[in-house]
Motif scaffolding. Structure first.
Motif, PDB file in Angstrom:
ATOM      1  N   ALA A 175       3.244  -2.334   0.305  1.00 41.73           N
ATOM      2  CA  ALA A 175       2.982  -2.001   1.763  1.00 41.73           C
ATOM      3  C   ALA A 175       1.667  -1.393   2.069  1.00 41.73           C
ATOM      4  O   ALA A 175       0.603  -1.609   2.696  1.00 41.73           O
ATOM      5  CB  ALA A 175       4.206  -1.184   2.359  1.00 41.73           C
ATOM      6  N   PRO A 176       1.373  -0.219   1.134  1.00 45.15           N
ATOM      7  CA  PRO A 176       0.018   0.512   1.422  1.00 45.15           C
ATOM      8  C   PRO A 176      -1.264  -0.491   1.083  1.00 45.15           C
ATOM      9  O   PRO A 176      -2.171  -0.731   1.555  1.00 45.15           O
ATOM     10  CB  PRO A 176       0.021   1.541   0.421  1.00 45.15           C
ATOM     11  N   ILE A 177      -1.000  -1.462   0.094  1.00 44.54           N
ATOM     12  CA  ILE A 177      -1.949  -2.291  -0.251  1.00 44.54           C
ATOM     13  C   ILE A 177      -2.345  -3.364   0.969  1.00 44.54           C
ATOM     14  O   ILE A 177      -3.532  -3.754   1.213  1.00 44.54           O
ATOM     15  CB  ILE A 177      -1.730  -3.176  -1.513  1.00 44.54           C
ATOM     16  N   ARG A 206      13.333  -5.664  -5.454  1.00 37.13           N
ATOM     17  CA  ARG A 206      12.442  -5.985  -4.216  1.00 37.13           C
ATOM     18  C   ARG A 206      11.860  -4.932  -3.286  1.00 37.13           C
ATOM     19  O   ARG A 206      10.652  -4.818  -2.717  1.00 37.13           O
ATOM     20  CB  ARG A 206      12.971  -7.089  -3.329  1.00 37.13           C
ATOM     21  N   ALA A 207      12.779  -3.753  -2.940  1.00 39.78           N
ATOM     22  CA  ALA A 207      12.458  -2.848  -2.177  1.00 39.78           C
ATOM     23  C   ALA A 207      11.627  -1.735  -2.982  1.00 39.78           C
ATOM     24  O   ALA A 207      10.481  -1.468  -2.117  1.00 39.78           O
ATOM     25  CB  ALA A 207      14.007  -1.958  -2.034  1.00 39.78           C
ATOM     26  N   LYS A 208      11.555  -1.785  -4.353  1.00 37.21           N
ATOM     27  CA  LYS A 208      10.478  -1.161  -5.032  1.00 37.21           C
ATOM     28  C   LYS A 208       9.185  -1.754  -4.924  1.00 37.21           C
ATOM     29  O   LYS A 208       8.111  -1.156  -4.777  1.00 37.21           O
ATOM     30  CB  LYS A 208      10.868  -0.694  -6.513  1.00 37.21           C
ATOM     31  N   ALA A 209       9.160  -3.059  -4.929  1.00 33.35           N
ATOM     32  CA  ALA A 209       7.827  -3.991  -5.068  1.00 33.35           C
ATOM     33  C   ALA A 209       7.468  -3.820  -3.611  1.00 33.35           C
ATOM     34  O   ALA A 209       6.216  -3.686  -3.517  1.00 33.35           O
ATOM     35  CB  ALA A 209       8.218  -5.377  -5.322  1.00 33.35           C
ATOM     36  N   ALA A 210       8.085  -3.960  -2.672  1.00 28.35           N
ATOM     37  CA  ALA A 210       7.766  -3.939  -1.236  1.00 28.35           C
ATOM     38  C   ALA A 210       7.137  -2.585  -0.964  1.00 28.35           C
ATOM     39  O   ALA A 210       6.320  -2.360  -0.259  1.00 28.35           O
ATOM     40  CB  ALA A 210       9.085  -4.172  -0.294  1.00 28.35           C
ATOM     41  N   GLU A 211       7.794  -1.616  -1.513  1.00 27.56           N
ATOM     42  CA  GLU A 211       7.171  -0.019  -1.226  1.00 27.56           C
ATOM     43  C   GLU A 211       5.767  -0.034  -1.928  1.00 27.56           C
ATOM     44  O   GLU A 211       4.930   0.787  -1.233  1.00 27.56           O
ATOM     45  CB  GLU A 211       8.160   0.803  -1.923  1.00 27.56           C
ATOM     46  N   LYS A 212       5.566  -0.596  -3.043  1.00 23.28           N
ATOM     47  CA  LYS A 212       4.353  -0.550  -3.667  1.00 23.28           C
ATOM     48  C   LYS A 212       3.231  -1.512  -2.932  1.00 23.28           C
ATOM     49  O   LYS A 212       2.065  -0.983  -2.914  1.00 23.28           O
ATOM     50  CB  LYS A 212       4.243  -0.950  -5.149  1.00 23.28           C
ATOM     51  N   GLN A 242     -13.141  -7.008  -2.469  1.00 21.65           N
ATOM     52  CA  GLN A 242     -12.300  -5.911  -2.515  1.00 21.65           C
ATOM     53  C   GLN A 242     -10.943  -6.210  -2.022  1.00 21.65           C
ATOM     54  O   GLN A 242      -9.876  -6.167  -2.646  1.00 21.65           O
ATOM     55  CB  GLN A 242     -12.530  -4.526  -1.472  1.00 21.65           C
ATOM     56  N   ILE A 243     -11.083  -7.185  -0.941  1.00 21.83           N
ATOM     57  CA  ILE A 243      -9.528  -7.979  -0.306  1.00 21.83           C
ATOM     58  C   ILE A 243      -8.951  -8.738  -1.717  1.00 21.83           C
ATOM     59  O   ILE A 243      -7.923  -8.693  -1.868  1.00 21.83           O
ATOM     60  CB  ILE A 243      -9.578  -8.678   0.759  1.00 21.83           C
ATOM     61  N   GLU A 244      -9.848  -9.512  -2.017  1.00 24.29           N
ATOM     62  CA  GLU A 244      -9.386 -10.427  -3.299  1.00 24.29           C
ATOM     63  C   GLU A 244      -8.831  -9.531  -4.213  1.00 24.29           C
ATOM     64  O   GLU A 244      -7.797  -9.954  -4.922  1.00 24.29           O
ATOM     65  CB  GLU A 244     -10.429 -11.275  -3.687  1.00 24.29           C
ATOM     66  N   LYS A 245      -9.341  -8.320  -4.708  1.00 30.72           N
ATOM     67  CA  LYS A 245      -8.829  -7.411  -5.710  1.00 30.72           C
ATOM     68  C   LYS A 245      -7.686  -7.130  -5.306  1.00 30.72           C
ATOM     69  O   LYS A 245      -6.727  -6.765  -6.378  1.00 30.72           O
ATOM     70  CB  LYS A 245      -9.683  -6.273  -6.096  1.00 30.72           C
ATOM     71  N   LEU A 246      -7.258  -6.692  -4.241  1.00 31.70           N
ATOM     72  CA  LEU A 246      -6.029  -6.158  -3.539  1.00 31.70           C
ATOM     73  C   LEU A 246      -4.883  -7.133  -3.797  1.00 31.70           C
ATOM     74  O   LEU A 246      -3.927  -6.755  -3.772  1.00 31.70           O
ATOM     75  CB  LEU A 246      -6.374  -5.596  -2.228  1.00 31.70           C
ATOM     76  N   ARG A 247      -5.390  -8.454  -3.156  1.00 32.16           N
ATOM     77  CA  ARG A 247      -4.448  -9.122  -3.218  1.00 32.16           C
ATOM     78  C   ARG A 247      -3.810  -9.750  -4.741  1.00 32.16           C
ATOM     79  O   ARG A 247      -2.849 -10.110  -4.879  1.00 32.16           O
ATOM     80  CB  ARG A 247      -5.020 -10.800  -2.505  1.00 32.16           C
ATOM     81  N   SER A 248      -4.946  -9.501  -5.600  1.00 28.55           N
ATOM     82  CA  SER A 248      -4.452  -9.999  -6.857  1.00 28.55           C
ATOM     83  C   SER A 248      -3.561  -8.628  -7.601  1.00 28.55           C
ATOM     84  O   SER A 248      -2.623  -8.857  -8.182  1.00 28.55           O
ATOM     85  CB  SER A 248      -5.559  -9.937  -7.968  1.00 28.55           C
ATOM     86  N   GLU A 251      -4.230  -1.517   3.497  1.00 29.42           N
ATOM     87  CA  GLU A 251      -5.775  -1.722   3.240  1.00 29.42           C
ATOM     88  C   GLU A 251      -6.331  -2.956   3.409  1.00 29.42           C
ATOM     89  O   GLU A 251      -7.379  -2.716   4.122  1.00 29.42           O
ATOM     90  CB  GLU A 251      -5.941  -1.074   1.785  1.00 29.42           C
ATOM     91  N   ILE A 252      -5.602  -3.934   3.121  1.00 29.21           N
ATOM     92  CA  ILE A 252      -6.296  -5.312   3.321  1.00 29.21           C
ATOM     93  C   ILE A 252      -6.552  -5.502   4.751  1.00 29.21           C
ATOM     94  O   ILE A 252      -7.427  -5.985   5.216  1.00 29.21           O
ATOM     95  CB  ILE A 252      -5.379  -6.461   2.840  1.00 29.21           C
ATOM     96  N   MET A 253      -5.351  -5.101   5.769  1.00 31.54           N
ATOM     97  CA  MET A 253      -5.552  -5.070   7.165  1.00 31.54           C
ATOM     98  C   MET A 253      -6.756  -4.436   7.699  1.00 31.54           C
ATOM     99  O   MET A 253      -7.341  -4.891   8.417  1.00 31.54           O
ATOM    100  CB  MET A 253      -4.244  -4.764   7.815  1.00 31.54           C
TER     101      MET A 253
END
Length: 194
Positions: free
Chosen positions: A169-171, A161-167, A115-121, A174-176
Motif C-alpha cells: 500500500a505505501p509503495i 495476502r493481508a501482510k503483503a497488501a500492507e507492505k 524510481q517508479i520502476e524500482k518501486l514496481r519491482s 508513492e508511485i501514485m
C-alpha cells in the motif's frame, strides 16, 4: 539550486565536455527545453542581425529594404519566433515554479520514471515472496483435489495476502505521487513551442 540554473549548467557542461552523463542529463525532457529556448533566442538574434543586410539607410535614417518580399518574409519569421520565445519564457518560468513547489531535488523526469520502476519491482518482489511462502499450501490443496476457492479461503493465505497488501500500500501511494508529479510537469512541458 533552481531548475533553470541547473539546466543551463548541465547544458553548458554537455556542450563543452561532451561527456555521456552530461549529455544524457541535458537531453532529459525536463532540461532539454532550456537548451531549445537558448537556441531559439540565438536564432532570433541572428535573424535580426541578418535583417540589416537586407536594407539600406536612406537620407532620413530610415531602413529601406533592397527586396521588400524577402524583407517581409524575414520579418514574419522574426515575429513567429518572437511569439514562440515569449510563450516559452512563460512556460519555463511555470516549470521552474512547479519544480520548486514539488520540492524536487533530482531535476529529471527520467529519474522519476526510474524510481517508479524500482518501486514496481519492489511490489513484484513482495508478491513473489508471498507466492513462494504459500507454494506448499497451494500444492497441498491441489494434491487433495481442492481448487482456487479452497486455497483462497485458507487462513494462512488470507493472512499472507493481508501482510503483503500492507507492505504494498505505501509503495503504491508513492508511485501514485510520482505519477502525479510527472503528469503535472509534462502538462506544463506540453505548452512549450518548438
Amino acid at each position: 539550486m533552481r531548475l533553470h540554473d541547473f539546466a543551463r549548467d548541465i547544458i553548458n557542461r554537455a556542450r563543452v565536455n561532451c561527456y555521456a552523463t552530461d549529455t544524457s542529463k541535458a537531453s532529459d525532457p525536463l532540461i532539454r527545453p532550456f537548451g531549445e529556448f537558448d537556441e531559439q533566442k540565438a536564432t532570433l538574434k541572428s535573424l535580426q542581425v541578418s535583417t540589416m543586410a537586407l536594407c539600406w539607410i536612406d537620407a532620413n535614417g530610415k531602413l529601406v529594404p533592397f527586396d521588400s518580399a524577402e524583407f517581409n518574409a524575414v520579418q514574419k519569421e522574426i515575429a513567429a519566433l518572437q511569439g514562440k520565445i515569449d510563450n516559452n519564457s512563460s512556460v519555463l518560468e511555470k516549470l521552474d515554479a512547479k519544480v520548486a513547489e514539488l520540492g524536487l531535488t533530482e531535476f529529471s523526469i527520467s529519474k522519476l520514471k526510474s524510481q517508479i520502476e524500482k518501486l514496481r519491482s519492489q511490489i513484484n518482489q513482495i508478491r513473489a515472496e508471498e507466492n513462494d511462502s504459500l507454494r506448499s499450501k497451494w500444492e497441498a490443496v491441489v494434491s487433495l483435489g481442492g481448487n482456487r476457492g479452497t486455497y483462497d479461503a485458507l487462513p494462512e493465505v488470507i493472512e499472507a495476502r493481508a501482510k503483503a497488501a500492507e507492505k504494498i500500500a505505501p509503495i503504491e501511494a508513492e508511485i501514485m505521487a510520482l505519477n502525479a508529479q510527472i503528469r503535472s510537469l509534462e502538462s506544463i512541458l506540453s505548452k512549450f513551442k518548438r
